[in-house]
Every structure is written in structure tokens, then in C-alpha cells.
Design a protein around this motif. Structure first.
Motif, short mmCIF file in Angstrom:
data_model
loop_
_atom_site.label_atom_id
_atom_site.label_comp_id
_atom_site.label_asym_id
_atom_site.label_seq_id
_atom_site.Cartn_x
_atom_site.Cartn_y
_atom_site.Cartn_z
N ALA B 110 0.84 -1.20 0.00
CA ALA B 110 0.00 0.00 0.00
C ALA B 110 0.88 1.25 0.00
O ALA B 110 0.59 2.23 -0.70
N LEU B 111 1.96 1.19 0.76
CA LEU B 111 2.88 2.32 0.85
C LEU B 111 3.55 2.58 -0.51
O LEU B 111 3.72 3.73 -0.91
N THR B 112 3.90 1.51 -1.19
CA THR B 112 4.50 1.67 -2.52
C THR B 112 3.53 2.35 -3.46
O THR B 112 3.90 3.24 -4.24
N LEU B 113 2.27 1.95 -3.37
CA LEU B 113 1.24 2.55 -4.21
C LEU B 113 1.10 4.04 -3.94
O LEU B 113 1.27 4.87 -4.84
N VAL B 114 0.85 4.37 -2.69
CA VAL B 114 0.62 5.78 -2.33
C VAL B 114 1.90 6.59 -2.51
O VAL B 114 1.88 7.71 -3.03
N GLY B 115 3.01 6.01 -2.09
CA GLY B 115 4.30 6.70 -2.16
C GLY B 115 4.68 7.03 -3.59
O GLY B 115 5.10 8.15 -3.89
N SER B 116 4.50 6.07 -4.51
CA SER B 116 4.91 6.36 -5.88
C SER B 116 3.94 7.36 -6.52
O SER B 116 4.35 8.16 -7.36
N TYR B 117 2.69 7.33 -6.10
CA TYR B 117 1.75 8.36 -6.57
C TYR B 117 2.22 9.73 -6.12
O TYR B 117 2.24 10.69 -6.90
N GLU B 118 2.61 9.81 -4.84
CA GLU B 118 3.08 11.08 -4.28
C GLU B 118 4.31 11.58 -5.03
O GLU B 118 4.40 12.75 -5.41
N VAL B 132 -2.36 8.73 -13.35
CA VAL B 132 -1.19 8.54 -12.51
C VAL B 132 -1.47 7.48 -11.43
O VAL B 132 -0.59 6.69 -11.08
N ALA B 133 -2.70 7.45 -10.93
CA ALA B 133 -3.06 6.44 -9.93
C ALA B 133 -2.91 5.04 -10.50
O ALA B 133 -2.38 4.13 -9.84
N ILE B 134 -3.34 4.85 -11.74
CA ILE B 134 -3.21 3.54 -12.39
C ILE B 134 -1.74 3.20 -12.59
O ILE B 134 -1.30 2.07 -12.37
N LEU B 135 -0.97 4.22 -12.97
CA LEU B 135 0.47 4.05 -13.13
C LEU B 135 1.09 3.59 -11.80
O LEU B 135 1.91 2.66 -11.76
N ALA B 136 0.67 4.24 -10.73
CA ALA B 136 1.18 3.88 -9.41
C ALA B 136 0.79 2.45 -9.05
O ALA B 136 1.56 1.70 -8.45
N LEU B 137 -0.42 2.05 -9.46
CA LEU B 137 -0.89 0.69 -9.19
C LEU B 137 0.00 -0.32 -9.92
O LEU B 137 0.41 -1.35 -9.36
N ILE B 138 0.33 0.01 -11.17
CA ILE B 138 1.20 -0.88 -11.95
C ILE B 138 2.58 -0.98 -11.28
O ILE B 138 3.16 -2.06 -11.17
N ILE B 139 3.07 0.17 -10.83
CA ILE B 139 4.37 0.16 -10.14
C ILE B 139 4.31 -0.72 -8.89
O ILE B 139 5.21 -1.52 -8.62
N ALA B 140 3.20 -0.60 -8.15
CA ALA B 140 3.07 -1.39 -6.92
C ALA B 140 3.03 -2.88 -7.24
O ALA B 140 3.67 -3.70 -6.57
N ILE B 141 2.29 -3.26 -8.29
CA ILE B 141 2.21 -4.67 -8.67
C ILE B 141 3.58 -5.17 -9.12
O ILE B 141 4.03 -6.25 -8.71
N THR B 195 -7.86 6.73 -2.71
CA THR B 195 -9.08 5.96 -2.96
C THR B 195 -9.84 6.44 -4.19
O THR B 195 -10.10 5.66 -5.12
N ALA B 196 -10.18 7.73 -4.20
CA ALA B 196 -11.00 8.25 -5.30
C ALA B 196 -10.23 8.22 -6.61
O ALA B 196 -10.78 7.90 -7.66
N GLN B 197 -8.91 8.51 -6.53
CA GLN B 197 -8.10 8.53 -7.75
C GLN B 197 -8.07 7.16 -8.43
O GLN B 197 -7.93 7.05 -9.64
N LEU B 198 -8.18 6.11 -7.62
CA LEU B 198 -8.18 4.76 -8.19
C LEU B 198 -9.54 4.37 -8.74
O LEU B 198 -9.74 3.28 -9.24
N GLY B 199 -10.49 5.28 -8.61
CA GLY B 199 -11.82 5.00 -9.13
C GLY B 199 -12.68 4.22 -8.15
O GLY B 199 -13.74 3.71 -8.52
N LEU B 200 -12.23 4.11 -6.90
CA LEU B 200 -13.06 3.41 -5.91
C LEU B 200 -14.13 4.37 -5.40
O LEU B 200 -13.88 5.56 -5.25
N PRO B 201 -15.32 3.86 -5.13
CA PRO B 201 -16.40 4.74 -4.69
C PRO B 201 -16.16 5.23 -3.26
O PRO B 201 -15.69 4.48 -2.41
#
Ligand SMILES: Nc1ncnc2c1ncn2[C@@H]1O[C@H](COP(=O)(O)OP(=O)(O)O)[C@@H](O)[C@H]1O
Ligand SMILES: [Mg+2]
Lengths: 270, 373
Positions: B110-118, B132-141, B195-201
């Protein structure tokens, strides 16, 4: 009849030539010498029995051949390639399949799935398609499933296809294990006491399967077996181990008449 | 010719169902006893017995909307516990490693996700938003994949066949490495989940039912749905694909798997990667309800009672165990918590797990082990 055929054409080793040779192999576990300076060979297309009293080093020898153990000394040459160290994965992909003395099946899985695992190396559709379970992955699954069904028919185990193997009686488990090894379409099949713990009828079936595999597909077989009658009937040549050493090697008739072998089996002090 | 026949007849009820019925029967008997005690006046209102044994149930009956709310929150928490336990079970089954680091992997991913977004939005000047949120998600994966690969290379491969306790210590080491490394790269401050940036409600909906109101967070619905889809997807993958079959094979017998040419190394990478992705999903859901920081690692402690309950090797056990602990915990907290003056959530999960073990020492789905002597 079984439509699975080992790819004999690709290896370039003709029937009767040396398929595998064990040269001066020694294996130690700490202070225990499991195998001491043993040499013998296995010819393409033959049934080669390995016999000897308990603890003679027979299973250890199979383990060296398929890469579970690495002998400290000596070499094993397979299909003309001499290797110091072979890994199980490499042995399997070069056509060596095996069964285990104390059945090693995937107990939670069905007979069908167990035998399907034997196709692992023949299947190569990537993870991506498998995740979708679509297109190439689906076609591949169906194609291999057909081969597996052939093996199931050959071994006469249709009735237990969908049963988790952990629930099967021992004799049937041994048969499923043979099926899994056959699914690899091996060139060299290593069988570690395939008839141990079986009743007479099951033994006869197993003998028939082994002979069929050998004669119909030309699969080379190395067989560890205690039942002398079976050994004499099935094998072309026999190597005898005792305390990790080779004490005899030859046709069943020659070996049977060998004084050292008789002594070993009668437990004469020496 | 030998005719091969099918196995032994099935018992009428599965052992797990029998045990459940037994537990329900015992609870039923206790319930009747309580009603009798209250009605006969043997347990007057205000007495300690009444407070513990009767009042909470009367509250449930009188305020059904609150009960539904509590059950729902318990269910959502339970789903997340189940996910953590699931990642753990996968690794334990395939490599026999008790992965102490599973909880930290949740935080680290989770930290990798948020941190790379930041980093991308603040230091590199990319526009904040979904892309960018999706990009961060890919980086985290991708990071979880690299982690899986490194763990296989540096930890599992050299230590294979070593004692389990050595493997456990290695994962303890991994835990502290991940904490240190995560703080070094992304800093130690708590971060807000994107949360919202990732498209989560976000947001919530109120339902007027049962004469009251029930609040449902949209994110919780998304968490429950995503977790269920993920679990179903994994189950499907294990059941019907070659690699899934290979994974089950490795879990059953290493030597047999090796003999058919399954590469343990490849399977270990896949399993650790899968556990990493499960951790990431858990981290996103959990992080969205609080902050993302290493304080989250305490949720890993919740995985242990789930595992005690469900058994270390059972995937259904992890799921059902997670739900039982999640719901049990929220119910206990809501209805009995005040009696203990709060703080009950830190230990209640363990008490629930131990309570179940009294009835089924082998865990929910475990087979009874009879020692051979
Ligand atoms: N993994 C092992 N570790 C230690 N000793 C072993 C191992 N495998 C086999 N041995 C020893 O090697 C010897 C030969 O065993 P084995 O090959 O199983 O004999 P056989 O199959 O002929 O009965 C025995 O003394 C056995 O205890
Ligand atoms: Mg043996």
C-alpha cells in the motif's frame, strides 16, 4: 489402446545402444556409504532390473539418475551427455520419468488431475492465457486431456477418474502413479518397487502394463523389484547391489546362478 | 482383468456440518437456559449475569437496525482478515514457510502505491488523477513481483530443506527489511490512500429499514465485492489451469512435483507474487479506512486467530475463519465491549479462536490427526 508414443525418433539412440550409463558412482550421507563405486549401463529398449536386499542402495541409485541426489564421485551419462550434476527438472525434461517406493501422489487431487500434472512439461501456453483460460490455453488443455484419457483407458482406471487419489486403495494409487509417469511420454521410466504391497491379481495387471509399455512404445525401463518371479519374467538384464556395491550383473539366468547373489539373498555371513 | 470400483459410501453429513450443528445445538441450549433464568426472576435486571447474558441480546432484538449495521461492518472486516490469511495460507501450502512478513507486505504494498503516486505528482509534476493512480498501481504490482523474485532467489533457494524455524526467522528478517526499506524510500509519515483517484467509490448510502437507519459505506461494498471476485478468481485459477494444478501439486508433495518437471523455483515466485497482490488489495481497502502507515501492521496480528481457526493449510478455512473473527469481533465490541470498558478488540479475536478450538481442536476444516504409535 494407448496412442501416446515417446519421441524415440528425436534422440538418435537406436534400440540396443547405450541409453544411460552409470560410471563409478559413489554416494555418501555423512558417514553412511549408500553407493560405492557402482558402474552399469541401461540399453535403449530393455527392461533393466535393479535388485538387492533392503538398504542396498537401489532407491538411492534411482535418485541419482533423476537428480534427487548428487553423487560425490563418478558420472552418469544419459543420451551421450555426461553430467556431473543433473537437476530433477532437467532429468524430467530430458525424458526421465519415475514412480516412488512409497507412492508419492498429489493426494488432494483427482486421478485425472494427478495424471494431467505429468503433461506439465509438454504444455507451454503462457500464464496470461491461462489466467483468461481462453484461446490457446483452452485448446492446449483439451489436447492434453485427450492424451490423459488414453492413458486412463490403457490402465483401466476410468471408474476412478474423478476421485481424489488419497481415498484410493494402495494398489490403485500405484497404478495412478504409473499413469502420471506415462503421461510424460518418457524415454526412460524408473519404477521403484511398483508391485510392493499388491495382491496377486494387481501384480499380474501391473506386470502386463509394464510389458505393454516396454513392447508397444519401446520405452526403456529400470525396475526395482523384490519378487524374484516378476524380475525373472520381465527383465532383460539384472544388476544386483548389496551394501552399496555391485555384486552381479547379467541376464536373469546368469544372475540367479551366481553364488554371491545366492549368499546375499540367503543372508550368509561374509 | 480387474474391475475398478468407486470408493467408500459418503457419510450423510460432512464432519464440518456435523460440528457446526453441534455448536448451534449448544448455543441453542444456552439461549433457552438464559430465557428461563430471566423469566423466572433468578437473574434480575442490573445483575452482572443479566448484563452479560441477557441485556446484549435484548438490545439486538430491540434495535435490529443497529444489529444489521454491526453485522455488516463485521462482514467487511472479516473479508479483509480473510484476505490476509489467504495470502498466508498460499505461501504456507506451497513452500512450507510460515510467512511472518505477510502483514508487513500489506503495508509495504500500500505504501509503494501511495508513495509512488506522491512522488509522481509532487516531485515529478505529473497531474494528479486516475491516470497517474493507475500508473502507481502498476508500479506497486511490479514491485510485488520483484519482491517475490528476490525472496525466491535470496531467501528460499539458499535455505531450501532447512529447518522450518530457520525459514521463519528469515521471514522475520524480511519483515524488518521491508519496514526499513519502506520508510527509507517513502518516509515514515502516515499517508492518505488514493481511494478516489483509483476510481473506488467514496460516500455512503443510508437505508431506512427495520424502523431505523443503516449506513453503508460504498467503499465497504467495493471491498466486499472485489475480495469475493478475487477469491473466486483464485479458486478458479487453482482448479482449472496448468499452473494452478502445479501449485496444488507442489503443496501436496515436493518430490512428486519435481519428478514431473514442475519447477519449484517458478512456483514459489508465482505464489509469493500472488500473495503480494492479495496483500496489495488488502492494503488498498484497509488503507482507505484509515491511513497508510506501518501502524497498520497490527492487522497482521488479526490473521493469526483466523489461521488458528481455519487451519494453516485450508483456503476455505481462511475465508470462513476471517468472517467468523470479523463478525464476532464487531459484535463483541458493540454489545459486550462497554462491560469491559473498551479495549476488547485487541484480544477478543484470540478468545473467539480459542473458544472454537475447544469444539474442534483440528480447526474448522482440518482433518482429525490421529497420532500413529
Ligand atoms: N536421504 C538420506 N539420508 C541419509 N541416508 C540415506 C538417505 N537415503 C538413503 N540413505 C541410506 O542409504 C542406504 C541405501 O538406502 P536405499 O537406497 O533406500 O536402499 P534400498 O532402496 O536398496 O532399500 C541406507 O543405508 C539408507 O539409510
Ligand atoms: Mg528402496
Amino acid at each position: 489402446m494407448l496412442h501416446v508414443s515417446p519421441n524415440t525418433a528425436t534422440t538418435g539412440i537406436a534400440k540396443g545402444e547405450v541409453l544411460l550409463s552409470v560410471e563409478n558412482v559413489s554416494l555418501r550421507f555423512g558417514g553412511v556409504k549408500a553407493i560405492s563405486d557402482v558402474s552399469f549401463d541401461i540399453l535403449k529398449g530393455e527392461v533393466r532390473a535393479i535388485i538387492g536386499p533392503n538398504g542396498a542402495g537401489k532407491t538411492s541409485m534411482l535418485n541419482c539418475i533423476n537428480g534427487f541426489y548428487f553423487p560425490q564421485e563418478g558420472h552418469i551419462t544419459y543420451k551421450g551427455v555426461r553430467r556431473q550434476k543433473v537437476r530433477p527438472h532437467e532429468a524430467a525434461s530430458s525424458g526421465i520419468a519415475r514412480t516412488f517406493q512409497n507412492v508419492a501422489l498429489f493426494k488432494g487431487m483427482t486421478t485425472l488431475d494427478n495424471i494431467m500434472t505429468g503433461r506439465t512439461l509438454k504444455m507451454n501456453v503462457g500464464l496470461f492465457w491461462q489466467l483468461l483460460r481462453h484461446g490457446p490455453a483452452m485448446r492446449e488443455e483439451i489436447e492434453h486431456r485427450r492424451k490423459v484419457e488414453d492413458i486412463i483407458d490403457f490402465l483401466e482406471i476410468q471408474a476412478i477418474r474423478k476421485i481424489p487419489v488419497g481415498k484410493l486403495p494402495y494398489g490403485l494409487q500405484k497404478r495412478v502413479e504409473l499413469g502420471r509417469a506415462l503421461a510424460m511420454e518418457p524415454e526412460l521410466l524408473l519404477l521403484d518397487e511398483p508391485m510392493a504391497g499388491m495382491n496377486l491379481e494387481e501384480k499380474e495387471d501391473m506386470c502386463r502394463f509394464i510389458l505393454d509399455v516396454n513392447q508397444t512404445f519401446g520405452t526403456t525401463i529400470a525396475l526395482i523389484e523384490h519378487d524374484m518371479g516378476v524380475v525373472m519374467d520381465l527383465s532383460d538384464r539384472v544388476v544386483v547391489l548389496e551394501y552399496g556395491r555391485k555384486i552381479a550383473d547379467g541376464t536373469p539366468d546368469v544372475v540367479k546362478a551366481d553364488q554371491k547373489v545366492i549368499d546375499a539373498y540367503l543372508g550368509v555371513a561374509h | 482383468m480387474s474391475a475398478v470400483t468407486s470408493s467408500a459410501p459418503k457419510p450423510l453429513l460432512s464432519p464440518a456440518l456435523m460440528a457446526t450443528l453441534k455448536v448451534l445445538g449448544i448455543f441453542g441450549a444456552i439461549a433457552i437456559a438464559i430465557v428461563v433464568l430471566v423469566q423466572s426472576g433468578a437473574m434480575p435486571k442490573g445483575s452482572i449475569g443479566h448484563k452479560v447474558l441477557a441485556a446484549p441480546f435484548i438490545d439486538m432484538w430491540d434495535l435490529p437496525d443497529l444489529l444489521v449495521q454491526t453485522l455488516w461492518e463485521g462482514l467487511v472486516a472479516g473479508v479483509l482478515y480473510a484476505l490476509i490469511a489467504l495470502g498466508f495460507v498460499l505461501i504456507f501450502k506451497a513452500s512450507g514457510v510460515f510467512n511472518f512478513a505477510q502483514g508487513i507486505m500489506v503495508v509495504f504494498s500500500a505504501l509503494t502505491l501511495v508513495g509512488s503516486y506522491e512522488i509522481m505528482t509532487q516531485r515529478m509534476g505529473l497531474p494528479p488523477g486516475t491516470v497517474v493512480a493507475i500508473l502507481a498501481l502498476i508500479i506497486a504490482i511490479a514491485t510485488m513481483f520483484v519482491l517475490a523474485w528476490l525472496v525466491e532467489r535470496i531467501v528460499l533457494r539458499p535455505l531450501v530443506n532447512q529447518n522450518e524455524i530457520i525459514m521463519l526467522m528469515a521471514t522475520v528478517g524480511l519483515t524488518y527489511f521491508l519496514i526499513g526499506f519502506g520508510e527509507y524510500i517513502f518516509g515514515g509519515n502516515p499517508k492518505v490512500m488514493i481511494t478516489a483517484q483509483l476510481g473506488l467509490p467514496v460516500g455512503q448510502t443510508q437505508f431506512n429499514i427495520l424502523g431505523g437507519r443503516v449506513n453503508i459505506q460504498h467503499l465497504d461494498v467495493a471491498a466486499a465485492v472485489i475480495a469475493s471476485v478475487m477469491i473466486a478468481g483464485l479458486a478458479f485459477f487453482f482448479q482449472y489451469t496448468r499452473i494452478g494444478r502445479a501449485l496444488r501439486a507442489v503443496a501436496d508433495s515436493h518430490k512428486a512435483a519435481l519428478s514431473v518437471g514442475i519447477s519449484l523455483n517458478q512456483i514459489w515466485v508465482i505464489v509469493w507474487f500472488t500473495a503480494g497482490v492479495v496483500a496489495l488489495v488488502t492494503g488498498i481497502m484497509w488503507g482507505a479506512r484509515s491511513d497508510v502507515s506501518f501502524a497498520l501492521e497490527i492487522i497482521a496480528l488479526k490473521a493469526l486467530p483466523v489461521l488458528i481457526l481455519g487451519g494453516f493449510t485450508s483456503v476455505p478455512g481462511a475465508i470462513v475463519g476471517g468472517l467468523i473473527i470479523g463478525i464476532g469481533e464487531k459484535m463483541g465490541e458493540g454489545y459486550w465491549g462497554p462491560l469491559f470498558g473498551g479495549g476488547i478488540e485487541t484480544w477478543l479475536a484470540y478468545v473467539i479462536a480459542l473458544g472454537f478450538l475447544l469444539f474442534r481442536p483440528q480447526g474448522l476444516f482440518g482433518e482429525k490427526i490421529i497420532e500413529r504409535i
